[in-house]
Design an enzyme around this catalytic site. Sequence first.
Site, PDB file in Angstrom:
ATOM      1  N   GLU A   6       0.821  -1.204   0.000  1.00  0.00           N
ATOM      2  CA  GLU A   6       0.000   0.000   0.000  1.00  0.00           C
ATOM      3  C   GLU A   6       0.865   1.269   0.000  1.00  0.00           C
ATOM      4  OE1 GLU A   6      -4.030  -1.624   2.044  1.00  0.00           O
ATOM      5  OE2 GLU A   6      -2.496  -0.948   3.422  1.00  0.00           O
TER       6      GLU A   6
ATOM      7  N   CYS B 174       6.641  -7.263   7.018  1.00  0.00           N
ATOM      8  CA  CYS B 174       7.781  -6.780   7.797  1.00  0.00           C
ATOM      9  C   CYS B 174       8.170  -7.873   8.770  1.00  0.00           C
ATOM     10  CB  CYS B 174       7.405  -5.505   8.566  1.00  0.00           C
ATOM     11  SG  CYS B 174       8.805  -4.822   9.492  1.00  0.00           S
TER      12      CYS B 174
ATOM     13  N   CYS C  41       6.478  -5.705  15.264  1.00  0.00           N
ATOM     14  CA  CYS C  41       6.058  -4.883  16.404  1.00  0.00           C
ATOM     15  C   CYS C  41       4.616  -5.233  16.777  1.00  0.00           C
ATOM     16  CB  CYS C  41       6.172  -3.398  16.072  1.00  0.00           C
ATOM     17  SG  CYS C  41       7.851  -2.940  15.630  1.00  0.00           S
TER      18      CYS C  41
ATOM     19  N   CYS D 250       1.546  -3.096  15.374  1.00  0.00           N
ATOM     20  CA  CYS D 250       1.548  -2.732  13.956  1.00  0.00           C
ATOM     21  C   CYS D 250       0.889  -3.823  13.131  1.00  0.00           C
ATOM     22  CB  CYS D 250       2.987  -2.504  13.494  1.00  0.00           C
ATOM     23  SG  CYS D 250       3.133  -2.284  11.717  1.00  0.00           S
TER      24      CYS D 250
HETATM   25  N1  SAH Z   1       9.180   0.188   9.874  1.00  0.00           N
HETATM   26  C1  SAH Z   1       9.328   1.578  10.035  1.00  0.00           C
HETATM   27  C2  SAH Z   1       8.414   2.406   9.167  1.00  0.00           C
HETATM   28  C3  SAH Z   1       6.998   1.953   9.010  1.00  0.00           C
HETATM   29  S1  SAH Z   1       5.914   2.139  10.360  1.00  0.00           S
HETATM   30  C4  SAH Z   1       9.187   1.964  11.490  1.00  0.00           C
HETATM   31  O1  SAH Z   1       8.746   1.154  12.273  1.00  0.00           O
HETATM   32  O2  SAH Z   1       9.559   3.078  11.813  1.00  0.00           O
HETATM   33  C5  SAH Z   1       5.606   3.897  10.419  1.00  0.00           C
HETATM   34  C6  SAH Z   1       5.236   4.403  11.806  1.00  0.00           C
HETATM   35  O3  SAH Z   1       3.921   3.974  12.216  1.00  0.00           O
HETATM   36  C7  SAH Z   1       6.179   3.889  12.876  1.00  0.00           C
HETATM   37  O4  SAH Z   1       6.529   4.894  13.795  1.00  0.00           O
HETATM   38  C8  SAH Z   1       5.334   2.853  13.550  1.00  0.00           C
HETATM   39  O5  SAH Z   1       5.811   2.554  14.806  1.00  0.00           O
HETATM   40  C9  SAH Z   1       3.978   3.480  13.536  1.00  0.00           C
HETATM   41  N2  SAH Z   1       2.890   2.534  13.766  1.00  0.00           N
HETATM   42  C10 SAH Z   1       2.883   1.216  13.499  1.00  0.00           C
HETATM   43  N3  SAH Z   1       1.704   0.672  13.855  1.00  0.00           N
HETATM   44  C11 SAH Z   1       0.955   1.671  14.366  1.00  0.00           C
HETATM   45  C12 SAH Z   1      -0.380   1.738  14.873  1.00  0.00           C
HETATM   46  N4  SAH Z   1      -1.163   0.671  14.885  1.00  0.00           N
HETATM   47  N5  SAH Z   1      -0.842   2.921  15.284  1.00  0.00           N
HETATM   48  C13 SAH Z   1      -0.056   4.029  15.220  1.00  0.00           C
HETATM   49  N6  SAH Z   1       1.195   4.034  14.737  1.00  0.00           N
HETATM   50  C14 SAH Z   1       1.704   2.866  14.315  1.00  0.00           C
HETATM   51 FE1  SF4 Z   2       7.771  -3.289  10.830  1.00  0.00          FE
HETATM   52 FE2  SF4 Z   2       5.506  -2.220  11.645  1.00  0.00          FE
HETATM   53 FE3  SF4 Z   2       7.522  -2.492  13.344  1.00  0.00          FE
HETATM   54 FE4  SF4 Z   2       7.683  -0.676  11.397  1.00  0.00          FE
HETATM   55  S1  SF4 Z   2       6.215  -0.667  13.095  1.00  0.00           S
HETATM   56  S2  SF4 Z   2       9.265  -2.133  12.026  1.00  0.00           S
HETATM   57  S3  SF4 Z   2       6.548  -1.750   9.768  1.00  0.00           S
HETATM   58  S4  SF4 Z   2       6.411  -4.162  12.341  1.00  0.00           S
END
Ligand code: SAH
Ligand code: SF4
Length: 380
Positions: free
Chosen positions: A92, A112, A116, A119
């Site tokens: 996306e 990924c 996390c 996420c």
């Molecule tokens: N992998 C990278 C970039 C993609 S995620 C990273 O983790 O930085 C982009 C941002 O969205 C990151 O700061 C991530 O922690 C945040 N994010 C992920 N899941 C989320 C959620 N469910 N609600 C709010 N922010 C979220």
């Molecule tokens: Fe991967 Fe999501 Fe963690 Fe970013 S926030 S590193 S996209 S699992």
Amino acid sequence: MSPVNLLDFDLDGLAAHCQTLGEKRFRAVQLFRWIHQKGAADFGQMSDLAKSLRDKLAGSAVIRPLALLSEQASTDGTIKWLFDVGNGDAVETVFIPEDDRGTLCVSSQAGCAVGCRFCSTGHQGFSRNLSTGEIVAQLWFAEHHLRQRLGLAAGERAISNVVMMGMGEPLQNYAALVPALRTMLDDHGYGLSRRRVTVSTSGVVPMIDRLREDCPVALAVSLHAPNDALRDQLVPLNRKYPLAELLQACRRYLASAPRDFITFEYCMLDGVNDDPEQARELIALVHGPRAEQRVPCKLNLIPFNPFPASGLKRSPRERVMAFARQLQEAGIVTTVRKTRGDDIDAACGQLAGEVQDRTRVHKRMTRPVIRIEPSTQDLT
Ligand code: SAH
Ligand code: SF4
């Protein structure tokens, strides 16, 4: 032999490729401009290129767009596109218009592997890295599609900012990322300012150092916790690169960064990381024990965007604002991110695309580790 995808090349790469065809660098510059500045996908359009070169290219190369599967538009103007990248994977890309800028949120991987907890991409597991061409194709499509759709005059740009905050961990796809960034920055490409291209990372320390050397752009680091015990649970990569190492890498990065601060992202999770004591710990962490250990930073608080199966809740608004105030009172510039496009699941962390999980990440995630009561031992 399958044709070369010219979107895989930054300008130096394209010049090297043109050299193999017996062409000078200025031909590569012309070609690069046709592709990225004018959005051409057909060599026949490239009227100032010699017919002989156009013929050579037509037989050996393509400009390969991503196959668009769907588009969703939010009531707030945010647009989300879903692209097919083959073998059952889809990624996306999100366009976020604001008064003074147009931001494109770009994906770097199908899924990924970091996993996390909060996420949605992380919950899906990992399939594969995107190629440079697949990363650049998101910008190529969005820029040229939006110019037409918004009726922009010649020379006007739809996209002024790129954030590598879509699906995936960009610094775990480093080899493909760097040429893509260079194409975004190149004056013959998209001409974006280094300050307006942001790589967001969960903290791949050695690659933060390499990015500083190879292609310094604005850096956002996903922090989410003020101590290792909690961060180990929320961002599993922390077990490999704990906070002290991560913050040192941030300080080193600032020596060559285009901005004089790091953006720390902090996803606000109800009862998990939003306590006043955790705010105090966070302040102490970024200030460091001594003045020279301070990390010049801005804090960006992101209210958690829920998705099914996360088992987590968004911190209530008052709690987010109180947390923000506490940081501000300690002299840390703090913003609370406005949620955009959540009616179409385009907000941070809601991007899920379609991923054929080739890892065991998803399986691991189904184990309940995090409890949302603040007093549980797991979280302290
Ligand atoms: N992998 C990278 C970039 C993609 S995620 C990273 O983790 O930085 C982009 C941002 O969205 C990151 O700061 C991530 O922690 C945040 N994010 C992920 N899941 C989320 C959620 N469910 N609600 C709010 N922010 C979220
Ligand atoms: Fe991967 Fe999501 Fe963690 Fe970013 S926030 S590193 S996209 S699992």
